[in-house]
Design a protein around this motif. Structure first.
Motif: not given
Length: 334
Positions: A176-199
Motif C-alpha cells: 500500500d505504501a509503495t502504491l501511494r508513492m507510485v501514485a505520487r510519481l505517476a501524477a502527471p500521467l492521464p488518470k486512466r493510465a495511472r489507474n491501470v498502472l496501480l491496479d
C-alpha cells in the motif's frame, strides 16, 4: 509498418550481439580442431545430459510454483510446461523475448493473471543472479581457479541482485505504501493510465508473496540450488562426452558465466554467449579454446534442440504460435 521495423531491429540487434560474442570466443580457434573434437564425442553421455536437463526444467517449475503459491505436483507440472515453452521461444527469438511467451503460457496453464506472473518471473531472475555468487563460492571452496574478472562480475551482479531483491521485499511487505508513492510519481500521467498502472502493481504483488514467509524463502533457496546443481551436471556430462577429465569446479566456473550470459541481451538461443562462457570458464583449467568451443557446441545443440522440440509441442497444445504471442499476446486478466 512500424511494428515490422521494430521487430526487424530487435532481431538484427540480437544477431549482432551473438556474432560479437561468438567472434570473441572463437577468433583464434582452428575450425578443424572443433570438428575433430566433435567427431570424437561419446554420444552415450547425451542421455544423462537430457535427463539432467529435464530435471532442471522440473526444478524450475517447482520454484515457480512456490512463487505463485501453487506448490503441488499438478502446479509444478503445469508450470514446467510453461518453462519448456519459454525456453523453446528463447532459443528461437532474440533479446529475451522468450520470457513474453513464457508469461503467456503460464496464463494458460494456471489460474493467474499476467501481472503476478510477470513479477514472479522478475523475482526468478533476481534469484538466478544471486545464484552466481553461490556458484562462485562453490568453485572457490572446491579449489578451482576462476577466470579473470569473473569474481568481480559476480560481485557486481550479486550486489545488483540484492538491491533488486530488497526492492521486491519492500514492494511486497509494504504494498500500500509503495502504491501511494507510485501514485505520487505517476501524477502527471492521464488518470486512466495511472489507474491501470496501480491496479497492475497491486495484482503483481501476488507474484512475490512468497517473500513474506521465511520458511518459503528457505524453500526458494533450496529449489534454486537444486535447479543450478542439475544444470552444472549437464555441463559436467558434456565435458565427459568430449573426453575432458575436469573437476566439478570447472562446471561451476562455466555455469557462473552462463547465468551471467543468460541475463544479458543476446541473439536467439544465447548463441555466442554460451560459447564465450565455455571458452572463458575453461581457460583457467588449461582447456584450449577449440576444445572449449567444441564442448559448448555439443552442450548447446543437445540442450537447445531438445528444448525447442519439447517446447514447441507444448506451445502447440496450448493453441499458440510464436508470432501471434509476441506481436499480440492474449492474456488472462480477470
Amino acid at each position: 509498418m512500424g511494428s515490422n521495423i521494430r521487430n526487424h531491429a530487435v532481431l538484427l540487434i540480437g544477431i549482432a550481439l551473438s556474432a560479437l560474442f561468438l567472434w570473441i570466443a572463437a577468433r583464434d580457434v582452428d575450425l578443424a580442431q572443433i570438428k575433430s573434437a566433435l567427431a570424437a564425442a561419446d554420444l552415450r553421455w547425451a542421455a544423462l545430459v537430457l535427463a539432467l536437463l529435464f530435471g532442471f526444467c522440473f526444478a524450475k517449475g517447482w520454484r515457480w510454483s512456490l512463487l505463485l503459491n501453487l506448490a503441488s505436483l499438478r502446479g509444478t507440472l503445469a508450470l514446467t510446461r510453461a518453462v519448456l515453452v519459454g525456453y523453446a521461444a528463447t532459443s528461437l527469438l532474440p533479446l529475451q523475448l522468450g520470457e513474453v511467451v513464457r508469461a503467456w503460457a503460464a496464463t494458460r496453464v494456471v489460474e493467474r493473471s499476467l501481472a503476478p506472473i510477470v513479477v514472479s518471473i522478475a523475482l526468478e531472475r533476481v534469484l538466478d543472479l544471486l545464484a552466481v555468487l553461490v556458484v562462485l563460492a562453490a568453485v572457490l571452496l572446491l579449489g578451482g581457479p576462476l577466470p579473470a574478472g569473473l569474481l568481480r562480475a559476480g560481485w557486481l551482479f550479486g550486489v545488483a541482485s540484492l538491491l533488486l531483491l530488497a526492492a521486491l521485499v519492500i514492494y511486497v511487505a509494504f504494498t500500500d505504501a509503495t502504491l501511494r508513492m507510485v501514485a505520487r510519481l505517476a501524477a502527471p500521467l492521464p488518470k486512466r493510465a495511472r489507474n491501470v498502472l496501480l491496479d497492475q502493481l497491486r495484482r503483481g504483488a501476488e507474484g512475490a508473496a512468497a517473500l513474506r514467509s521465511p520458511s518459503m524463502c528457505v524453500w526458494l533457496g533450496v529449489s534454486s540450488l537444486v535447479q543450478w546443481f542439475l544444470m552444472a551436471g549437464c555441463i559436467a556430462a558434456s565435458f565427459a562426452a568430449l573426453g575432458l577429465d575436469l573437476p566439478f569446479a570447472a562446471a561451476g566456473s562455466v555455469l557462473g558465466l552462463t547465468i551471467i550470459g543468460m541475463s544479458l541481451p543476446s541473439g536467439p538461443g544465447y548463441v555466442g554467449s554460451i560459447q564465450l562462457a565455455f571458452t572463458l570458464g575453461l581457460a583457467p583449467f588449461g582447456v584450449a579454446a577449440g576444445t572449449a568451443i567444441a564442448t559448448s557446441v555439443f552442450y548447446h545443440v543437445l540442450v537447445c534442440g531438445s528444448l525447442i522440440v519439447a517446447g514447441l509441442i507444448a506451445l502447440h497444445r496450448l493453441g499458440g504460435t510464436l508470432r501471434t504471442i509476441v506481436v499480440a499476446p492474449p492474456v488472462r486478466q480477470p
